[in-house]
Design a protein around this motif. Structure first.
Motif, PDB file in Angstrom:
ATOM      1  N   SER A  99     -17.448  -9.397 -28.878  1.00  0.00           N
ATOM      2  CA  SER A  99     -17.134  -8.045 -29.358  1.00  0.00           C
ATOM      3  C   SER A  99     -17.113  -7.003 -28.243  1.00  0.00           C
ATOM      4  O   SER A  99     -17.726  -5.939 -28.348  1.00  0.00           O
ATOM      5  N   PHE A 100     -16.424  -7.333 -27.154  1.00  0.00           N
ATOM      6  CA  PHE A 100     -16.196  -6.389 -26.061  1.00  0.00           C
ATOM      7  C   PHE A 100     -17.493  -5.947 -25.383  1.00  0.00           C
ATOM      8  O   PHE A 100     -17.644  -4.786 -25.008  1.00  0.00           O
ATOM      9  N   SER A 160     -17.373  -0.440 -17.600  1.00  0.00           N
ATOM     10  CA  SER A 160     -17.849  -1.412 -18.592  1.00  0.00           C
ATOM     11  C   SER A 160     -19.365  -1.379 -18.721  1.00  0.00           C
ATOM     12  O   SER A 160     -19.909  -1.681 -19.781  1.00  0.00           O
ATOM     13  N   ASP A 163     -19.918   2.218 -20.791  1.00  0.00           N
ATOM     14  CA  ASP A 163     -19.474   2.047 -22.169  1.00  0.00           C
ATOM     15  C   ASP A 163     -18.252   1.132 -22.161  1.00  0.00           C
ATOM     16  O   ASP A 163     -17.193   1.518 -21.643  1.00  0.00           O
ATOM     17  N   ALA A 165     -16.150   0.521 -24.284  1.00  0.00           N
ATOM     18  CA  ALA A 165     -14.980   1.130 -24.929  1.00  0.00           C
ATOM     19  C   ALA A 165     -14.137   1.897 -23.915  1.00  0.00           C
ATOM     20  O   ALA A 165     -12.909   1.891 -23.987  1.00  0.00           O
ATOM     21  N   GLY A 168     -12.228  -0.705 -22.022  1.00  0.00           N
ATOM     22  CA  GLY A 168     -11.103  -1.189 -22.819  1.00  0.00           C
ATOM     23  C   GLY A 168      -9.971  -0.189 -22.883  1.00  0.00           C
ATOM     24  O   GLY A 168      -8.794  -0.564 -22.828  1.00  0.00           O
ATOM     25  N   ALA A 169     -10.312   1.091 -22.972  1.00  0.00           N
ATOM     26  CA  ALA A 169      -9.280   2.135 -23.010  1.00  0.00           C
ATOM     27  C   ALA A 169      -8.497   2.168 -21.694  1.00  0.00           C
ATOM     28  O   ALA A 169      -7.276   2.357 -21.695  1.00  0.00           O
TER      29      ALA A 169
END
Length: 194
Positions: A99-100, A160, A163, A165, A168-169
């Protein structure tokens, strides 16, 4: 050596990479919509990686279209690129299954960074072998996207740990930046043939 053999081999490897990625997506054990929910991170990581492989396949095809002759250095540089791209299914699965999480996202970025470096090396060797007046040399120009991408990957690797996210962005931003086909080579090939 004929460049067609190099292109066919590369196309085959990239097709296998995509096949491995999709085969890593496991079937849900149930038959309800809720049984698919745990697969959402796996599917999202697959989608992003599929886009990346497509981008490399497209740009690799255009770049090799400008090549007039292939030598041993180009073959090894191409294999170097394929090596890093072949690791994308591993990191894709790892990112999706976790989950990333931070560490898999960082490793994913390292693989993307190394793929970008390998592509750059292949591009430089093609430029060197084809000369400064080659179609590729004329088409690349300043190559801002090519210079910006490794910097963005480094930022994403660092992000990473803050965060995942954000990381990933950034990966998504770089993919979207390259998703628009690079028409410089196509335009130069058309100009040269007219």
């Amino acid at each position: 050596m004929n460049k067609n053999r190099l292109e066919a081999f590369s196309d085959g490897v990239l097709a296998i990479v995509i096949t491995i990625m999709v085969l890593e997506i496991k079937f849900p054990s149930g038959d309800e919509w809720t049984d698919l929910q745990p697969l959402i991170p796996v599917f999202l990581s697959y989608t992003l990686s599929f886009i990346y492989i497509g981008i490399y396949w497209n740009n690799h095809h255009h770049m090799l279209h400008t090549v007039t002759k292939v030598n041993g250095k180009l073959m090894w540089a191409n294999l170097h690129l394929l090596f890093w791209l072949s690791l994308i299914p591993f990191t894709t699965g790892w990112v999706g299954e976790n989950s990333f999480a931070a560490f898999p996202m960082a490793v994913y970025g390292i693989i993307l960074l190394m793929s970008a470096i390998a592509y750059f090396i292949l591009q430089r060797l093609i430029l060197h072998s084809q000369g400064p007046d080659s179609i590729l040399a004329k088409a690349l120009g300043k190559d801002l996207k090519g210079k910006l991408s490794p910097i963005m990957y480094l930022l994403a690797i660092g992000a990473s740990w803050i965060d995942p996210a954000i990381s990933g962005a950034i990966y998504l931003f770089v993919a979207l930046m390259w998703l628009i086909p690079d028409l410089r080579i196509e335009k130069m090939i058309i100009a040269e043939t007219d």
